[in-house]
Design a protein around this motif. Structure first.
Motif, short mmCIF file in Angstrom:
data_model
loop_
_atom_site.label_atom_id
_atom_site.label_comp_id
_atom_site.label_asym_id
_atom_site.label_seq_id
_atom_site.Cartn_x
_atom_site.Cartn_y
_atom_site.Cartn_z
N SER A 162 58.29 49.64 40.61
CA SER A 162 58.46 48.91 39.36
C SER A 162 57.17 48.20 38.99
O SER A 162 56.24 48.06 39.80
N ALA A 163 57.12 47.74 37.76
CA ALA A 163 55.93 47.04 37.28
C ALA A 163 55.70 45.77 38.10
O ALA A 163 54.56 45.42 38.42
N ARG A 164 56.76 45.07 38.45
CA ARG A 164 56.62 43.84 39.25
C ARG A 164 56.06 44.18 40.64
O ARG A 164 55.19 43.48 41.15
N ALA A 165 56.56 45.26 41.23
CA ALA A 165 56.07 45.65 42.55
C ALA A 165 54.59 46.03 42.49
O ALA A 165 53.81 45.66 43.38
N ARG A 166 54.19 46.72 41.44
CA ARG A 166 52.77 47.07 41.29
C ARG A 166 51.91 45.83 41.08
O ARG A 166 50.82 45.70 41.64
N MET A 167 52.42 44.87 40.28
CA MET A 167 51.67 43.65 40.03
C MET A 167 51.49 42.85 41.32
O MET A 167 50.40 42.38 41.63
N LEU A 168 52.57 42.70 42.10
CA LEU A 168 52.48 41.95 43.34
C LEU A 168 51.57 42.65 44.35
O LEU A 168 50.80 41.99 45.06
N ALA A 169 51.64 43.97 44.41
CA ALA A 169 50.78 44.71 45.33
C ALA A 169 49.31 44.50 44.97
O ALA A 169 48.46 44.29 45.85
N ALA A 170 49.00 44.52 43.69
CA ALA A 170 47.61 44.30 43.27
C ALA A 170 47.16 42.88 43.56
O ALA A 170 46.04 42.65 44.02
N ARG A 171 48.04 41.90 43.33
CA ARG A 171 47.70 40.51 43.59
C ARG A 171 47.52 40.28 45.09
O ARG A 171 46.60 39.60 45.52
N TRP A 172 48.41 40.82 45.88
CA TRP A 172 48.36 40.60 47.33
C TRP A 172 47.23 41.36 48.01
O TRP A 172 46.85 41.05 49.13
N LYS A 173 46.71 42.38 47.33
CA LYS A 173 45.59 43.13 47.91
C LYS A 173 44.38 42.21 48.05
O LYS A 173 43.66 42.26 49.05
N HIS A 174 44.16 41.35 47.06
CA HIS A 174 43.01 40.44 47.08
C HIS A 174 43.35 39.08 47.67
O HIS A 174 42.48 38.41 48.22
N ASP A 175 44.59 38.65 47.54
CA ASP A 175 45.00 37.32 48.01
C ASP A 175 46.38 37.44 48.66
O ASP A 175 47.40 37.17 48.02
N PRO A 176 46.44 37.85 49.94
CA PRO A 176 47.75 38.05 50.57
C PRO A 176 48.51 36.73 50.71
O PRO A 176 47.90 35.67 50.88
N PRO A 177 49.84 36.79 50.61
CA PRO A 177 50.63 35.57 50.73
C PRO A 177 50.63 35.06 52.17
O PRO A 177 50.47 35.83 53.11
N GLY A 178 50.83 33.76 52.31
CA GLY A 178 50.88 33.17 53.64
C GLY A 178 52.22 33.46 54.30
O GLY A 178 53.17 33.90 53.65
N PRO A 179 52.31 33.21 55.59
CA PRO A 179 53.57 33.46 56.29
C PRO A 179 54.64 32.48 55.82
O PRO A 179 54.36 31.31 55.55
N VAL A 180 55.86 32.96 55.72
CA VAL A 180 56.99 32.14 55.31
C VAL A 180 57.98 32.14 56.47
O VAL A 180 58.43 33.20 56.91
N PRO A 181 58.33 30.95 56.99
CA PRO A 181 59.27 30.92 58.12
C PRO A 181 60.66 31.36 57.68
O PRO A 181 61.06 31.17 56.53
N PHE A 182 61.37 31.98 58.62
CA PHE A 182 62.72 32.42 58.32
C PHE A 182 63.64 31.23 58.11
O PHE A 182 64.46 31.21 57.22
N ARG A 183 63.49 30.22 58.95
CA ARG A 183 64.28 29.00 58.84
C ARG A 183 63.33 27.83 58.61
O ARG A 183 62.28 27.75 59.24
N PRO A 184 63.72 26.91 57.73
CA PRO A 184 62.84 25.77 57.48
C PRO A 184 62.86 24.80 58.66
O PRO A 184 63.73 24.86 59.52
N ASP A 185 61.88 23.90 58.67
CA ASP A 185 61.86 22.86 59.70
C ASP A 185 63.13 22.02 59.58
O ASP A 185 63.62 21.78 58.48
#
Length: 91
Positions: free
Chosen positions: A27-50
């Motif tokens: 999808s267009a959103r998936a392509r947009m996120l892939a392009a954004r994350w190629k240059h600036d990957p997202p940080g790790p997100v914990p499965f459960r919050p503190d």
């Protein structure tokens, strides 16, 4: 065969053909996120919050029964007030 029936059959064929495709374009959103994350990957997100961030904070002095009593008391007062207004003698 009438033209509108033929269009419906062609559309159904096209949908089956598209669903059976070996390669599906993202999808267009998936392509947009892939392009954004190629240059600036997202940080790790914990499965459960503190634990301190995930729990709602309660006041130790306030009980949930107080809120219930306030709501029920307000409803009772409203019912009494409406009953008083309806049973007043006309002037």
């Amino acid at each position: 065969m009438p033209e509108h029936e033929q269009d419906g059959q062609e559309r159904e064929f096209d949908l089956r053909w598209a669903d059976d495709a070996e390669h599906k374009e993202p999808s267009a959103r998936a392509r947009m996120l892939a392009a954004r994350w190629k240059h600036d990957p997202p940080g790790p997100v914990p499965f459960r919050p503190d634990p301190e961030h995930g729990r709602p904070r309660r006041r130790a002095s306030r009980s949930p029964w107080i809120s219930t009593a306030v709501v029920l008391g307000s409803v009772a007062a409203l019912i009494v007030l409406l009953g008083y207004i309806n049973f007043r003698p006309p002037y």
